[in-house]
Every structure is written in structure tokens, then in C-alpha cells.
Write an enzyme that holds these catalytic residues in place. Structure first.
Site, short mmCIF file in Angstrom:
data_model
loop_
_atom_site.label_atom_id
_atom_site.label_comp_id
_atom_site.label_asym_id
_atom_site.label_seq_id
_atom_site.Cartn_x
_atom_site.Cartn_y
_atom_site.Cartn_z
N HIS A 118 24.81 -17.95 25.14
CA HIS A 118 24.99 -16.88 24.15
C HIS A 118 23.67 -16.53 23.46
CE1 HIS A 118 28.10 -14.36 22.74
NE2 HIS A 118 28.55 -15.05 21.71
N PHE A 154 25.45 -15.99 12.14
CA PHE A 154 26.03 -16.20 13.46
C PHE A 154 26.18 -14.86 14.16
CE2 PHE A 154 26.77 -20.33 11.75
CZ PHE A 154 26.72 -21.16 12.86
#
Length: 189
Positions: A21, A67
């Protein structure tokens, strides 16, 4: 339109640093390193920031401190502060829908299920920004996606991702000049 802001999407922290990711952050970090530029934390901007200049085209590099799913707020804050239009922003991110090691440059479009892109689109109020998509492959079933993107790639896959990152970095001077069609022709071939 020349690119003035490059954002490498990631999840912060050592637990996520080497996960698929974070491929977007890998590229932006490597780009800064190649230009001897060092990131500094800016809490007001909610990011690690640095600046590079290639052929008299200055550009801010950003690694959000938030995040992935909340990357839009950082992108909005920085773009508003520096008066950067969405069309002058390049978001670098991992892409499940590309095979491992492929890389594609794209202008506009939807979020394709990528929560980082979803948040950026919502915060900017538009999807008309540029994306450099780094292929990480797909685990085969949607129920496996969450675990897959938060896992580390095999050494073979990691090398393919690094090779894609090298190809992505090679087009950055063209991207910064604003010649997106030429950059797309070179990297998407």
C-alpha cells in the site's frame, strides 16, 4: 499545466513502511533521495515535506502523516496554502488493477475503490488531478484485498515494483514541465 505538488500515498509508521500500500511513498521518497532533498515534518501541514527543482521546475514533495484513507485533508491543506490547483497535483499510489511492476500515468477519473483517492477527491471537490499508478497486482478475490495491500511483497514482486518506480522517476522531469501527453506516451507504453 505543470505539476507543482507530488503526494506519495502511504500509511505512516514502521509497521506499514514496507507494505504494498505504500508503493506511492516509496517512489516519492526515492525521488527526493535522487535529488539530495530531505523530508522535514511540518505538523501544521500534517505531512513530511521537501522541495526539488528539475530544469527550473520547482515542486513540493509530500508524504502525509495521516493514514491513507485520510490523505485528502493533507493534500487540501497544502494545495490551499501554496495556491496549487488540482490540475497541478500528481498523486502517486499503489494500484491493485495493474499487474505487479506496471506503471501508468493518468489524468482525472474515479477513485476505483482506492480509499486514499476517494478522500482526496472529496477534499479537493474534484477528481481532476493526475495519478501515477504503481501496479501491485491483485490477490484474486476482493475479500483478500485488505490483507494483501497491508502485507509485504515477495522479493521478486518488490524488485518489479522498484523497477516500475525507476520508470516513474524517469518521467518526472517531463511531468514537471507540464507535457503530460509525452510523459504518458513514455511510461504507459
Amino acid at each position: 499545466m505543470a505539476i507543482k505538488l507530488i503526494v506519495g500515498l502511504r500509511n505512516p509508521g514502521s509497521a506499514y513502511e514496507q507494505t504494498r500500500h505504500n508503493a506511492g511513498a516509496w517512489l516519492v521518497t526515492a525521488l527526493a533521495q535522487r535529488h539530495n532533498s530531505h523530508f522535514k515534518i511540518d505538523k501544521k501541514m500534517q505531512a513530511e515535506l521537501t522541495e526539488i527543482d528539475i530544469n527550473n521546475h520547482p515542486c513540493r514533495l509530500v508524504l502525509p502523516l495521516s493514514f491513507m484513507n485520510h490523505s485528502g485533508q493533507t493534500t487540501r491543506i497544502i494545495s490551499q496554502f501554496y495556491k496549487i490547483e488540482p490540475g497541478e497535483i500528481l498523486i502517486v499510489h499503489d494500484e491493485l488493477d495493474l499487474p505487479v511492476g506496471r506503471i501508468k500515468l493518468k489524468t482525472g477519473g474515479g477513485h476505483g475503490g482506492h480509499n486514499g483517492l476517494r478522500d482526496i477527491t472529496a477534499q479537493l471537490g474534484t477528481g481532476v488531478f493526475h495519478r501515477l499508478r504503481i501496479g501491485i497486482g491483485h490477490p484474486g478475490h476482493k475479500d483478500l484485498v485488505h490483507q494483501y495491500v497491508l502485507s509485504r511483497p515477495s522479493m521478486h514482486d518488490r524488485q518489479q515494483i522498484y523497477d516500475a518506480i525507476d520508470r516513474g522517476i524517469a518521467i518526472i522531469p517531463i511531468v514537471l514541465s507540464g507535457d503530460m501527453a509525452r510523459a504518458m506516451n513514455q511510461v504507459n507504453a
